[in-house]
Motif scaffolding. Structure first.
Motif, short mmCIF file in Angstrom:
data_model
loop_
_atom_site.label_atom_id
_atom_site.label_comp_id
_atom_site.label_asym_id
_atom_site.label_seq_id
_atom_site.Cartn_x
_atom_site.Cartn_y
_atom_site.Cartn_z
N PHE A 34 0.86 -1.19 0.00
CA PHE A 34 0.00 0.00 0.00
C PHE A 34 0.88 1.23 0.00
N THR B 79 2.60 5.02 -1.08
CA THR B 79 2.11 6.40 -0.97
C THR B 79 1.99 7.04 -2.34
N CYS B 80 1.16 6.42 -3.18
CA CYS B 80 0.93 7.03 -4.50
C CYS B 80 -0.53 6.84 -4.88
N ARG B 81 -0.96 7.66 -5.80
CA ARG B 81 -2.33 7.58 -6.28
C ARG B 81 -2.51 6.36 -7.19
N PRO B 82 -3.76 5.92 -7.37
CA PRO B 82 -4.00 4.82 -8.31
C PRO B 82 -3.42 5.15 -9.69
N ARG C 191 1.55 6.76 9.45
CA ARG C 191 1.40 5.34 9.13
C ARG C 191 1.88 4.41 10.26
N PHE D 62 -6.58 10.70 5.49
CA PHE D 62 -5.22 10.99 5.04
C PHE D 62 -5.29 11.14 3.54
N THR D 63 -4.32 11.82 2.96
CA THR D 63 -4.32 12.01 1.51
C THR D 63 -2.90 12.33 1.05
N LYS D 64 -2.80 12.50 -0.26
CA LYS D 64 -1.52 12.86 -0.88
C LYS D 64 -1.42 14.39 -0.88
N GLU E 144 -0.58 18.10 -1.93
CA GLU E 144 -0.30 18.81 -3.18
C GLU E 144 -0.40 20.29 -2.87
N ASN E 145 0.65 21.01 -3.13
CA ASN E 145 0.68 22.44 -2.80
C ASN E 145 0.44 22.67 -1.30
N ASP F 152 4.22 13.32 -0.28
CA ASP F 152 3.98 11.87 -0.22
C ASP F 152 2.75 11.45 0.59
N TRP F 153 2.57 11.97 1.78
CA TRP F 153 1.53 11.47 2.67
C TRP F 153 1.21 12.53 3.71
N LEU G 290 -4.84 13.87 8.56
CA LEU G 290 -5.60 15.02 9.08
C LEU G 290 -5.93 14.73 10.54
#
Lengths: 429, 429, 429
Positions: C168, C170-173, C246, C276-278, C280-281, C299-300, C303
């Motif tokens: 699993f 730390t990247c998007r599908p 994580r 949690f999410t990736k 960006e900015n 990367d990760w 919240l």
């Protein structure tokens, strides 16, 4: 077809999967398939390199059995390019040019290798250019039949060395190789091409180099001792060589030699080395040779110790700075130059302009994209002038008096003439 | 689930492995799985495209059987995005939205396709947004049940053409294809979406286009003759088509037609061609159409010869300059436009703004990221206003008087109202 | 050889294919192979990390069974680098250094892992440096034999967590993972290294942390409950932990825990999260901690909802802005810090400078590329000063009086001394 090439979507380098000089023993006339980028990317370099291989296999004219008509997608010829390509093939020693293929086919994987006719089977722009070309070639034939090349420079190729470099590429552990044997081979061949120094391609099975002023040895990694002996004797008797990094490192079975490198050539080259690395932030510098300011050293560098050789260039680098980077050595009645590193093509062009005359090879004033190629037919010199650019160019260089072929229009010695964009002219003198 | 999509880590294009229109014969109601980027990358374009496919399969409302709750890693919805997505599904003709899945699972490969509940099985932000949405959808149901779409533009898709372009992609030999059939399909669909021109998706098995003002044919490469006949008849009787490069090139078995291209459409489009190439340093130019200065031509260009068509744009290029790049042709009582090349999305938006009105399609003043979608339910027009951006937006455009759903709050004709970031409103009129 | 490492063309991270702490039960003395970039890319970070793993397996000195002499292509040592590397190994707790290999071999795939001797089997630069080094190490031996480490910081590694993050990432599908477990482990270890905070590497089978001032838990994804209980008890009794994103998400079988995350640590850390999410900015911001202006979150990101924890940093972002990004929490007699996100190495260096003192760890004034490492031998403190740069450096920091080894030259307390480029010195005090 005997001769084809390392394929990168087009005919790039030496065929890696077979030693074509061995295979050529089985045929009487060599043929080749040459495909290459077109439109703004047409340079003629693949035609020159591929032609030199095909000619070299039998040291005799060859047939272009396949080349592109409309080509695969993205290679649609600009007006004039098909004629220019055909003239470049003839100039390289081809005695005929055939297209793949007559008409574009309507099924299967080669549907987009478009032919002289498009899928509509109707004469179009490409057909009309090929038809005119066919008429011109018929008229040229009486003058060109039997034309042979008389090159004074030879480039030696080696299928075994290609295999050696494929196993041990010029990259760090974990990296993907950026270049292989063919890249380094083309690095040298293409520089000669841009300088209008025509070259033969020689097998590493060759022993007698006496007809050449210069033999170039690019990455001759896997060199049998009898070959190295022949090279050394050639220089001793007055010949010139230009060898590069990784030459004479292993024998013909890829076993690395266990004495001083380059094996058997340390006296001839006047140097030795036992260390090499990947250059990073290294440039070439020289007090005596004209070089571009940014001649970055790339891919491979050896750390030479000179015995009798003279350094023409050195590395610029905080640690490796001052170590010789280009050398020449007088040996017997000849001279041997060594390039222990790869560097930028622009740097190589500049270097060879200065170095080749020291190796018995005159470099004329003409530079790519204007290309001049020569042959001898029925005792007359045939000169091809090829404009590999989209701008018209005036040919304003010394040449003998003669006549344009096939129409016979005379031209005085040194009289300037103009080539249209992607244009070509053939002179007999 | 019947309808899913070409998968690029999300639902991007037409499902390549089966002709879904054929497969749909076996089901009564279509369903689909639609997943897409979220957060700053949420555009609604996949919802619109995927919904049009799902609706088109039966020309009837469909079920969203799966879509993202918290999504896979990196798709965590911003506040409001889940509601906006659900409204966009309904606006596209969905009659229900289901999430994958109820709670995040604790084992196996889909552990990070997070559900309405997180792994802690406790109501969180996502649960609360979905719960509120559920209440809102229950209240909306009486107004929306049975809502159907009445689009006047259709986009034809073709699984066979998709296969054809996969075999013969728009790249040079040795290159990796950058785009495939779905990219070109989405190129057109997404431009319509940004212009707020709603479209149906049609099968290439369709014959009757009489209910549409415009039929778009993106890369209809593999076109059976009976289809081309239907297209021609449609235009002759007053219809409009917008066809692109690579249309009508091969038959339904991918055999390339061996007469003038585009096969059977040369009269209808008023043009033919037998050459095409990969554009490089080519831009679109026009005296009459507004175009961005930098409308780069990309991927594919054909070199047209016009018979009766009129050029709206031409190529700018040293060699191919002046050759028509966008054309229209009056044919019978209708009109047929042709795009022989791909170009920048910004260029397409500008071009279609000018071109669609010539093809019977009005283009309103609203542009993405404000999206307007319409349906008819119980004889009343339902309009969805969707704000696909992180900024609040005032809707200040002509609209009829009506009421916001589900609360019934009245709104006067043309009365402005405001959508919050990632907000949505439903009006009945 | 027992300990080797995740291989990226060099020894990068934790060996993924086996739990080496389990395997170490079978041997008496651990050994390792450590290979790493050289020349301008020599940092010593792999020597420090790899050495800490090898030492940690038995909590005892180890053997470097293989390391590079001339290395593979592109790793030719600069003058001094071989000695520096050897000193760095000794400083990490190695009791011997062996090279791969004595002489460069002439056949097979390892032909270019060059040895102490080159293929010519003749003493060269590398031989001479190794020979001098051998004499120096013989002279150092009486002083260094039995030297042990006394680090107050421990970093816990977990083969099971490594497997969990591999499944699993730390990247998007649809994306390729840019980083894995070892990247995050090295992110923390390398920052400690640059701050000259020496660390032990601990197994996740450990229960007793009482000898450490701080235990770092990087991505301790797969954490058995007995381990979490030990961690909690350690903090309660006065210990300090620094856990990252994580951590404590799944059990030792990779089954995700189904209660509030981080499992069993919510009280200890004073927080929980279910989203949690990736990033960006997103950047880090803080009122109290010194941070570089551009500390990009990568990367990760989780919240967090804080219960008793205090936020030291928050995210800067239009939507997630203000959510805590670095926290500390007093728990029992100890303190627990949490990093819910990854961010730039420069940001981490700055953060740890401020945060470590709050967690019982003093940070001295010395920074990489000057590296200071310590051990105890025969009751005397041994300090290694290592200059991982191509510039000479003056060591001008507080230190006790003592003598340089092996020559015994005395040095007064705090007396400055100079290290040459890539130089090293050993002091006994």
């Amino acid at each position: 077809m005997l001769s084809d090439y390392e394929w990168r979507g087009y005919s790039f380098g030496l065929q890696p999967d077979v030693d074509q000089f061995d295979a050529a023993a089985a045929v009487d006339i060599t043929g080749c398939d040459i495909y290459h980028p077109s439109e703004d990317h047409l340079t003629g370099a693949e035609i020159a390199f591929g032609g030199a291989v095909a000619y070299g296999l039998k040291k005799a004219p060859y047939l272009v059995l396949e080349t592109q008509a409309q080509g695969n997608f993205g290679w649609l010829p600009y007006p004039g390019q098909l004629r220019l390509q055909a003239m470049a093939h003839l100039a390289s020693g081809a005695k005929g040019v055939e297209y793949w293929h007559w008409h574009s086919i309507h099924n299967a994987v080669e549907s987009y290798w478009k032919g002289v006719l498009s899928h509509d089977l109707t004469p179009g722009e490409t057909y009309r250019e090929v038809a005119a070309l066919g008429r011109e070639m018929a008229a040229l034939s009486p003058y060109l039949v039997g034309m042979t090349k008389r090159n004074k420079v030879a480039v030696m190729v080696s299928n075994r060395s290609q295999t050696g470099l494929a196993w041990f590429p010029t990259c760090r552990p974990g990296e993907t190789p950026e270049k292989n044997y063919s890249d380094f081979l083309r690095w040298l061949c293409d520089s000669l091409y841009r300088l209008n120094v025509e070259y033969d391609v020689l097998s590493d099975g060759e022993r007698d180099f006496s007809s050449y002023d210069l033999v170039v040895l690019p990455c001759l990694y896997a060199a049998p001792e009898y070959l190295l002996e022949a090279v050394r004797d050639y220089v001793e008797k007055g010949g010139h060589i230009l060898a590069t990094f990784r030459t004479a490192f292993a024998d013909e079975y890829l076993k690395i030699y266990h004495d001083a490198q380059p094996h058997m050539l340390t006296d001839c080259l006047g140097l030795t080395y036992d260390r090499f690395t990947k250059p990073e932030n290294v440039t070439l510098t020289s007090d005596t040779m004209p070089l571009p300011a940014d001649a970055a050293v790339t891919d491979w560098m050896e750390l030479l110790t000179l015995t009798t050789a003279k350094a023409l260039c050195t590395y610029r680098h905080p640690v490796w700075g001052g170590v010789p980077a280009v050398t020449v050595n007088d040996y017997g009645r000849g001279r041997a130059a060594y390039l222990p590193c790869c560097f930028s093509p622009e740097g190589l062009d500049k270097l060879l302009e200065g170095l080749l005359p020291q190796l018995g090879v005159a470099v004329g004033p003409v530079r790519f994209p204007l290309v001049v190629k020569r042959g001898i037919s029925a005792g007359r010199e045939i000169t091809f002038y090829l404009n590999f650019s989209g701008k018209s160019r005036t040919v304003d260089i010394p040449h003998p008096a003669g006549a344009f072929l096939p129409d016979g229009k005379p031209i005085a010695a040194d009289e300037p003439f103009t080539l249209p964009p992607w244009g070509a002219a053939v002179l007999q003198s």
